[in-house]
Design an enzyme around this catalytic site. Structure first.
Site, PDB file in Angstrom:
ATOM      1  N   HIS A 136       0.704  -1.222   0.189  1.00 51.60           N
ATOM      2  CA  HIS A 136       0.020   0.080  -0.163  1.00 51.60           C
ATOM      3  C   HIS A 136       0.870   1.207  -0.174  1.00 51.60           C
ATOM      4  CE1 HIS A 136      -2.752   2.882   1.824  1.00 51.60           C
ATOM      5  NE2 HIS A 136      -3.951   2.163   1.476  1.00 51.60           N
ATOM      6  N   ASP A 213       2.768  -4.462   7.899  1.00 50.83           N
ATOM      7  CA  ASP A 213       1.668  -3.529   7.885  1.00 50.83           C
ATOM      8  C   ASP A 213       0.462  -4.524   8.059  1.00 50.83           C
ATOM      9  OD1 ASP A 213      -0.713  -2.316   6.999  1.00 50.83           O
ATOM     10  OD2 ASP A 213       0.309  -1.587   5.127  1.00 50.83           O
ATOM     11  N   GLN A 216      -4.720  -5.222   6.763  1.00 53.52           N
ATOM     12  CA  GLN A 216      -5.671  -6.142   6.286  1.00 53.52           C
ATOM     13  C   GLN A 216      -5.453  -7.701   7.074  1.00 53.52           C
ATOM     14  OE1 GLN A 216      -8.063  -5.333   4.259  1.00 53.52           O
ATOM     15  NE2 GLN A 216      -7.267  -3.565   3.787  1.00 53.52           N
ATOM     16  N   LYS A 239     -10.637  -0.179  10.104  1.00 53.25           N
ATOM     17  CA  LYS A 239     -10.979  -1.179   9.344  1.00 53.25           C
ATOM     18  C   LYS A 239     -11.240  -2.524  10.291  1.00 53.25           C
ATOM     19  CE  LYS A 239      -8.063   0.314   5.627  1.00 53.25           C
ATOM     20  NZ  LYS A 239      -6.703   0.041   4.762  1.00 53.25           N
ATOM     21  N   CYS A 377      -4.867   2.323  -3.618  1.00 55.74           N
ATOM     22  CA  CYS A 377      -3.618   2.773  -3.060  1.00 55.74           C
ATOM     23  C   CYS A 377      -2.499   1.812  -3.260  1.00 55.74           C
ATOM     24  CB  CYS A 377      -3.845   3.087  -1.547  1.00 55.74           C
ATOM     25  SG  CYS A 377      -4.895   4.403  -1.394  1.00 55.74           S
TER      26      CYS A 377
HETATM   27  C1  LIG Z   1      -5.738   0.720   4.494  1.00 54.18           C
HETATM   28  C2  LIG Z   1      -4.497   0.257   4.502  1.00 54.18           C
HETATM   29  C3  LIG Z   1      -3.289   1.422   4.890  1.00 54.18           C
HETATM   30  C4  LIG Z   1      -3.641   2.588   5.281  1.00 54.18           C
HETATM   31  O1  LIG Z   1      -4.472   2.701   6.329  1.00 54.18           O
HETATM   32  P1  LIG Z   1      -5.216   4.055   7.043  1.00 54.18           P
HETATM   33  O2  LIG Z   1      -6.112   3.773   7.685  1.00 54.18           O
HETATM   34  O3  LIG Z   1      -5.398   4.865   5.674  1.00 54.18           O
HETATM   35  O4  LIG Z   1      -3.954   4.810   7.547  1.00 54.18           O
HETATM   36  C5  LIG Z   1      -2.095   0.773   4.990  1.00 54.18           C
HETATM   37  N1  LIG Z   1      -1.843  -0.459   4.464  1.00 54.18           N
HETATM   38  C6  LIG Z   1      -2.821  -1.292   4.041  1.00 54.18           C
HETATM   39  C7  LIG Z   1      -2.473  -2.810   3.607  1.00 54.18           C
HETATM   40  C8  LIG Z   1      -4.108  -0.914   4.020  1.00 54.18           C
HETATM   41  O5  LIG Z   1      -5.304  -1.646   3.645  1.00 54.18           O
END
Ligand SMILES: *Cc1c(COP(=O)(O)O)cnc(C)c1O
Length: 419
Positions: A136, A213, A216, A239, A377
């Site tokens: 992302h 990260d 997900q 999320k 993104c």
């Molecule tokens: C949504 C997402 C982000 C960014 O999260 P924010 O809530 O916009 O800060 C980063 N990495 C992954 C894999 C995402 O799905």
């Protein structure tokens, strides 16, 4: 206090009671264009259960004040509630202590925090950070900013045609100048689940720290940062069925202890004079200014909610849905799945032959089906795949087979319209 916090178990026995789960989410009963809402944009943000909404309202109505500052009753109550969530998050991730939990505005801010604090302190020109082609933008751009400032080098780990992370090729990228591995736990486009335990093992064998990260990841499966051994793990509250404006950086205690502050202000200092200022210990050192108090409490309610159902049960439910979605979409000619990794989580991206993703999204929307279209993104991944845009259906704990059917029927309508 709200009475809606008392809820029946959704997962008693073997059956996952998705209808009971759906009743917990007020928005799911609304209609769009006079059709039932089918919400499949969970990868971008998930809807909120009543316990989160009520929990935030209860605090605003009855227990709100600024935290960490007041001697008065409400400030102490607010501080207790805010800090209790730190412990909740620590247990959620199985961190060793709540001092390892830093609150940030979201995963994006959490990664920027690591880049700005740890990165500026420990990285020099020529040092290498290893990412993957699936990242992302939130896990690319902060490192590019650091590259512009410091002259670090970014290396990009590849995937195969199905979207599997190529561990051997990744290991080949690790060298004497590698200072950090920073990877998605789960791709937000392909749904690929990276072999993170293995990644941490090979990186640590070379003394290289690992950031995951987990936007997900932690939302769709149980995560145990101690078992994984990662140095940093980030996710966003919104999320995970919580509010926007709150996210989490988990950092191993010794990592955080070595990191300088990256923003200055109130709440993060031990003492201030014009000559010299001393800073609090982590995690408060990294939380300058008034935090997202009510949102943090909302995140706590969201964590209680998902733990009430159980991440393992949620994962099983979503994987069954994903398998069903694959099956339904495979039955529609001209649909190409994008991402068919062996280990795959609740995300189903695809393209419809001869139809632009935005048209697909618009037609589905008119049928009440909310999906994401575009590059999600992850523009470098789309360039790598040679695709301008994909359609992404991403599942959450409240989605059901009827939602997949609505998606499939919408796609059949798209085919007819463009056929
Ligand atoms: C949504 C997402 C982000 C960014 O999260 P924010 O809530 O916009 O800060 C980063 N990495 C992954 C894999 C995402 O799905």
């Amino acid at each position: 206090m709200s009475t809606s916090t008392a809820r029946a178990g959704h997962n008693v026995g073997a059956e996952y009671d998705v209808e009971a789960v759906q009743r917990d989410f007020p928005i799911l009963s609304r209609r769009v264009y006079d059709r039932p809402l089918v919400y499949l944009d969970n990868g971008a943000s998930a809807q909120k259960p009543r316990v989160v909404i009520d929990g935030m309202r209860d605090m605003l109505e009855g227990e709100y004040a600024n935290v960490h500052r007041g001697v008065h009753y409400l400030s102490q109550r607010a501080t207790d509630r805010y800090e209790a969530v730190r412990g909740k998050v620590a247990r959620f991730l199985n961190a060793e202590s709540e001092e390892e939990i830093v609150f940030a505005r979201g995963a994006t801010e959490a990664i920027n925090l690591v880049a700005a604090s740890w990165g500026r302190r420990f990285l020099e020109a020529g040092d290498e950070v290893v990412l993957s082609v699936m990242e992302h933008h939130a896990n690319i751009v902060p490192w590019q900013l650091l590259r512009a400032e410091k002259g670090i080098v970014l290396k990009v780990a590849p995937i195969d045609a199905e979207g599997n992370f190529l561990l051997d090729r990744f290991v080949d990228l690790l060298g004497p100048r590698t200072r950090l591995v920073s990877l998605a736990h789960v791709s937000n486009v392909l749904g690929s689940v990276l072999p993170v335990a293995e990644i941490v093992r090979v990186a640590h064998a070379r003394g290289i720290p690992v950031l995951l990260d987990g936007c997900q990841g932690a939302t769709h499966m149980p995560v145990d940062v101690r078992a994984l051994g990662c140095d940093f793990y980030v996710f966003s509250g919104h999320k995970l069925y919580g509010p926007t404006g709150i996210g989490v950086l988990y950092g191993r205690a010794e990592r955080l202890a070595a990191m300088p502050p990256y923003q200055g202000g109130g709440d993060m200092i031990a003492s201030v004079s014009f000559e010299e200022t001393t800073f609090k210990q982590p995690p408060h050192r990294f939380e300058a200014g008034t935090p997202a108090i009510v949102e943090t409490v909302g995140l706590g309610a969201a964590i209680d909610y998902v733990q009430g159902i159980g991440l393992a049960a949620i994962e099983r439910h979503e994987r069954r849905l994903l398998a069903y979605a694959h099956e339904r979409l495979a039955g529609i000619p001209g649909i190409q799945l994008v991402g068919q990794a062996r280990e795959k989580s609740a995300i189903c991206s695809f393209v419809v032959e001869g139809v632009h993703a935005h048209d697909v999204g618009t037609i589905l929307d008119r049928a009440g089906v909310a999906v994401r279209v575009g590059h999600h993104c992850a523009e470098p991944l789309h360039s790598h795949l040679g695709l301008a845009a994909t359609v992404r259906a991403s599942f959450a704990l409240y989605n059901c087979r009827a939602d997949v059917d609505a998606l499939a029927n919408g796609l059949i309508a798209v085919k007819e319209m463009f056929g």
